[in-house]
Write a protein that holds these residues in place. Structure first.
Motif: not given
Ligand code: GLA
Length: 393
Positions: A38-42, A173-175, A223-225
């Motif tokens: 989690e939060h690794t893709d970017y 990740l999602d796509h 928060v994500y940004g």
């Protein structure tokens, strides 16, 4: 006619009623649940999602002009834009426009379309309804216009639409999960090399239970940004301190052995974000090994460690999500629990021994009600195939 075909047939009728013509193609793309990573893709790291049996249908027919008319049947809303001049509206329509924007960027000159959308992916819950919409639309346009894009490209185009047009700085990740999912498999996605390896999970002996915290979340929320920006700053600080080489592109380039030096060089918040990402990449790899070996004890430990790290170091859990995980850890038959998706709301994920699924669902639900005064919604998810075209048209 089975339930799925009935759904497709209903969508066809809606399309004909709304637009006075028949849809030429029907594209389908699933939501996804992220098992770990989690939060690794970017940060160009590893993620291990599977596509799930909640899907978005997009039906389409080309028009003789540049107009794109879109009906979102579940929302009972409609919108319009020009295929060569999308303009941000701050609404769901932007996810559709983003795909036109991203295809234009690749040099495709798109005509107008009539489009209808319907979905069983819950909205704003961390199951990637927006990726399912984007990927289904690219798959449909690809088929309708003969664009010759591969499923990985469907993912990249939909991702570019969200990043470049909608303005959400999410990763791949999602796509990728939505485009490339496989029945009875998780996917090990390397977000640096953009390679996807299907990992069989049928033998691992668990069902996937998702319990909703009752808190909706949107990636466009700040928060994500903020987390994306903190990771970038942390990389810059690690480079300035001479810990990461100037050529480093992402937190993927940092290793566990560097943590002591990073702790001295970085500000405490940035250090915690980095520690999460480094640990989470290692957990994602260990999780894949445990899946292959059917080592449920390790799966549970890794999920618990992931949740602790998301709570303590990445600060994206909430009291509701923490409590649902805590309740999971008290249930017989629950292999492991953690929040899934970006966090700050949405679902928790519980891997549960199949014959104890209903008991666990009830026990977690009642425990949540005792503390928060309401029964949480829950669903079970089946690892499913990625995007495809219905051939019944
Ligand atoms: C959201 C984003 C993904 C990913 C997750 C966190 O789902 O869309 O790209 O960053 O959060 O792992």
């Amino acid at each position: 006619m089975n339930a799925k075909n009935a759904w497709v047939e209903r969508a066809h009728s809606h399309f004909s009623e709304d637009f006075g013509s028949s849809a030429e193609w029907v594209a389908v793309a699933p939501g996804r649940v992220n098992l770990i990573g989690e939060h690794t893709d970017y940060n160009e790291g590893l993620a291990v999602p599977c596509a799930v049996d909640r899907r978005t249908l997009v039906l389409g027919a080309p028009r003789g002009d540049r107009k794109v008319r879109v009906h979102a049947w579940d929302l009972d809303e409609a919108g319009e834009f020009l295929s060569d001049a999308p303009e941000r509206r701050e609404s769901w329509l932007d996810y559709v426009q983003g795909v036109f924007f991203a295809l234009a960027e690749r040099g495709f000159d798109l005509p107008g379309f009539d489009l209808g959308i319907t979905s069983t992916v819950p909205l704003n819950s961390g199951l990637s309804s927006s990726a399912a919409l984007g990927v289904a639309l690219v798959a449909g346009l690809n088929a309708g216009l003969g664009l010759d894009l591969s499923p990985s490209d469907w993912a990249r185009v939909a991702h570019r639409g969200e990043n470049g047009f909608v303005g959400v700085q999410c990763g791949l990740l999602d796509h990728f999960a939505s485009a490339l999912g496989r029945e009875r498999h998780a996917l090990r996605i390397d977000c640096r090399s953009q390679t996807v390896e299907p990992i069989p999970i049928a033998g691992a002996g668990f069902s996937i239970l998702l319990v909703h915290s009752g808190v909706e979340r949107r990636l466009a929320d700040g928060v994500y940004g903020e987390r994306v920006a903190e990771c970038r700053r942390a990389l810059g600080a690690a480079q300035a301190a001479g810990i990461a080489p100037p050529s480093a592109r992402a937190l993927r380039d940092l290793s566990e052995a560097q943590l002591p030096r990073l702790e001295r060089a970085l500000d405490p918040i940035e250090f915690r974000r980095v520690r999460h990402v480094i640990g989470e990449n290692a957990r994602a790899d260990a999780f894949c090994r445990a899946l292959v070996e059917g080592d449920t004890q390790s799966l549970g430990t890794l999920l618990a460690q992931g949740q602790a790290s998301l709570r303590e170091d990445y600060a994206v859990s909430t009291p509701e999500l923490d409590w649902l995980c805590e309740l999971g850890s008290r249930c017989d038959g629950v292999v492991g629990s953690r929040l899934t998706g970006a966090g700050l709301g949405g679902f928790t994920l519980h891997l549960v021994v199949p014959d104890q699924l209903e008991a666990a669902r009830e026990q977690i639900g009642e425990g949540f009600r005792a503390r928060f005064g309401r029964l949480p919604e829950s669903l079970t998810a089946l690892p499913s195939r990625g995007a495809y075209l219905e051939d019944s048209v």
